[in-house]
Enzyme design. Structure first.
Site, PDB file in Angstrom:
ATOM      1  N   GLY A 193      -2.784  -4.761  12.252  1.00  0.00           N
ATOM      2  CA  GLY A 193      -3.387  -3.445  12.484  1.00  0.00           C
ATOM      3  C   GLY A 193      -2.803  -2.352  11.611  1.00  0.00           C
ATOM      4  N   LEU A 194      -1.971  -2.725  10.636  1.00  0.00           N
ATOM      5  CA  LEU A 194      -1.349  -1.705   9.781  1.00  0.00           C
ATOM      6  C   LEU A 194      -2.038  -1.609   8.418  1.00  0.00           C
ATOM      7  CD1 LEU A 194       2.436  -2.251  10.573  1.00  0.00           C
ATOM      8  CD2 LEU A 194       0.758  -0.787  11.700  1.00  0.00           C
ATOM      9  N   GLY A 195      -3.188  -2.235   8.301  1.00  0.00           N
ATOM     10  CA  GLY A 195      -3.949  -2.123   7.053  1.00  0.00           C
ATOM     11  C   GLY A 195      -3.332  -2.918   5.915  1.00  0.00           C
ATOM     12  N   SER A 206      -4.312  -5.746   4.594  1.00  0.00           N
ATOM     13  CA  SER A 206      -5.282  -6.256   3.614  1.00  0.00           C
ATOM     14  C   SER A 206      -5.862  -5.104   2.787  1.00  0.00           C
ATOM     15  CB  SER A 206      -6.378  -7.087   4.281  1.00  0.00           C
ATOM     16  OG  SER A 206      -7.130  -6.302   5.146  1.00  0.00           O
ATOM     17  N   ASP A 230      -9.241   2.121   6.683  1.00  0.00           N
ATOM     18  CA  ASP A 230      -7.970   1.571   6.192  1.00  0.00           C
ATOM     19  C   ASP A 230      -7.823   1.807   4.692  1.00  0.00           C
ATOM     20  OD1 ASP A 230      -8.212   0.603   8.749  1.00  0.00           O
ATOM     21  OD2 ASP A 230      -7.539  -1.423   8.277  1.00  0.00           O
TER      22      ASP A 230
HETATM   23  C1  MEV Z   1      -9.001  -1.693  11.855  1.00  0.00           C
HETATM   24  O1  MEV Z   1      -7.786  -1.168  11.331  1.00  0.00           O
HETATM   25  C2  MEV Z   1      -9.866  -0.582  12.345  1.00  0.00           C
HETATM   26  C3  MEV Z   1     -11.188  -1.004  12.968  1.00  0.00           C
HETATM   27  O2  MEV Z   1     -11.824   0.190  13.414  1.00  0.00           O
HETATM   28  C4  MEV Z   1     -12.079  -1.762  11.994  1.00  0.00           C
HETATM   29  C5  MEV Z   1     -12.617  -0.871  10.872  1.00  0.00           C
HETATM   30  O3  MEV Z   1     -12.553   0.364  10.956  1.00  0.00           O
HETATM   31  O4  MEV Z   1     -13.132  -1.491   9.895  1.00  0.00           O
HETATM   32  C6  MEV Z   1     -10.964  -1.889  14.197  1.00  0.00           C
END
Ligand code: MEV
Length: 326
Positions: A86-88, A90, A136
């Protein structure tokens, strides 16, 4: 040889809802990904033969975006980010790869961060089955505090617009930035659950939920409202209110099923030392984020509860070339 760096990001408000046109607010963090490329006699990634099908972000940038036909490259990646957390990571990888390759093929053309954000978004969308907001990649490319929304957001500085054909139809977003006031004594502490959670799967899960229970769209809209109030609090430096909005956002994220027992464990371990605490990014596993005046204590609580902490200031710089040698 050229080395580029791109930071990771932390979504403060609006994850998942942003895929449906609601606003999201994200800041770049200190940690990120560095990519080094140099000419070679063979295609090599991380010391091994490069297999494009196993690295969709990188091969999309080389072949589809740059249509690179030059000599083979040796590519090295150094990441300070937990991956699928969840920290971006990729997005930071796509952006650092895009920045390094841009500088490699066009050394005299300055790096345009908006073009880079578009390259990164294209690579993310390609790897996430067409469902990716530009949150991201724009935050990692531009740095600072970035607002992504279906509509222009008052009080922000507009940078660019992005469109994408998704399986649910065409989506477009407006990307803008906010100048943050001096935030002296407040930190972000990220806590990794240790469980990787692919964004594409989580986004597809929410899409399924909304199809089977259309009333859940109310939660998505509520996240949008909370994001606006969190953004107002952030712009005026009222960190107590920012924390309050983060807690409210977490309530709604639970209702769309993207929290998990492991995230809740780290959230409850840190909430008494936090102004606000929530999951950040796609959820499922991945990371939570605490907004706190006591980062040391929060980092300890995360470790004691079995997570891995990462302390960051708010909104450091965006993507950049860090080394170039001829
Ligand atoms: C992922 O970091 C964030 C989400 O909202 C997906 C996206 O924005 O593409 C879950």
């Amino acid at each position: 040889m050229v080395t580029a760096f791109a930071p990771g990001k932390c979504i403060l408000f609006g994850e998942h809802a942003v895929v449906y046109g609601q606003p999201a607010v994200a800041v770049s963090i200190d940690a990120g990904v560095e990519v080094t490329i140099s000419e070679s006699s063979r295609w090599i990634l991380e010391g091994k033969p490069f297999e494009p099908s196993r690295h969709p972000h990188i091969s999309h940038i080389i072949n589809d975006i740059f249509e690179y036909t030059g000599r083979p490259l040796e590519i090295d990646i150094k990441s300070e980010l937990f991956s699928a957390a969840g920290l971006g990571s990729s997005a930071a990888l796509s952006n650092s790869m895009g920045a390094a390759l841009h500088h490699f093929v066009r050394p005299n053309e300055p790096l345009d961060l908006i073009s880079l954000a578009r390259i990164g978004h294209s690579a993310e969308a390609n790897a996430q089955k067409g469902r990716a907001s530009p949150t991201d990649t724009a935050t990692s490319a531009l740095g600072g505090c970035v607002v992504v929304s279906g509509d222009r957001v008052k009080g922000t500085q507009h940078f660019f617009d992005a469109t994408l054909e998704t399986p649910e139809g065409s989506r477009s977003w407006s990307i803008s930035k906010v100048e943050l006031p001096e935030i002296e004594d407040v930190w972000l502490v990220l806590g990794f659950t240790g469980i990787g959670s692919p964004t594409g799967d989580m986004v597809a899960g929410v899409s399924e939920l909304l199809k089977s229970d259309p009333l859940k769209m109310k939660e998505i809209e509520a996240i949008g409202e909370i994001t606006y109030s969190g953004l107002r609090a952030l712009s005026s430096g009222n960190m107590e209110e920012v924390g309050h909005a983060m807690n409210e956002c977490q309530e709604r994220l639970r209702k769309i099923g993207v929290s998990s027992p492991e995230l809740e464990n780290l959230i409850s371990a840190t909430e008494s030392h936090s102004l606000g605490v929530k999951l950040t990014g796609a959820g499922g596993g991945g990371c939570m984020v605490s907004l706190t005046r006591n980062p040391q204590r929060v980092a300890e609580c995360i470790e004691i509860a079995g997570g891995r902490p990462l302390v960051s200031k708010f909104g450091s710089g965006g993507a950049r070339i860090v080394i170039e040698e001829n």
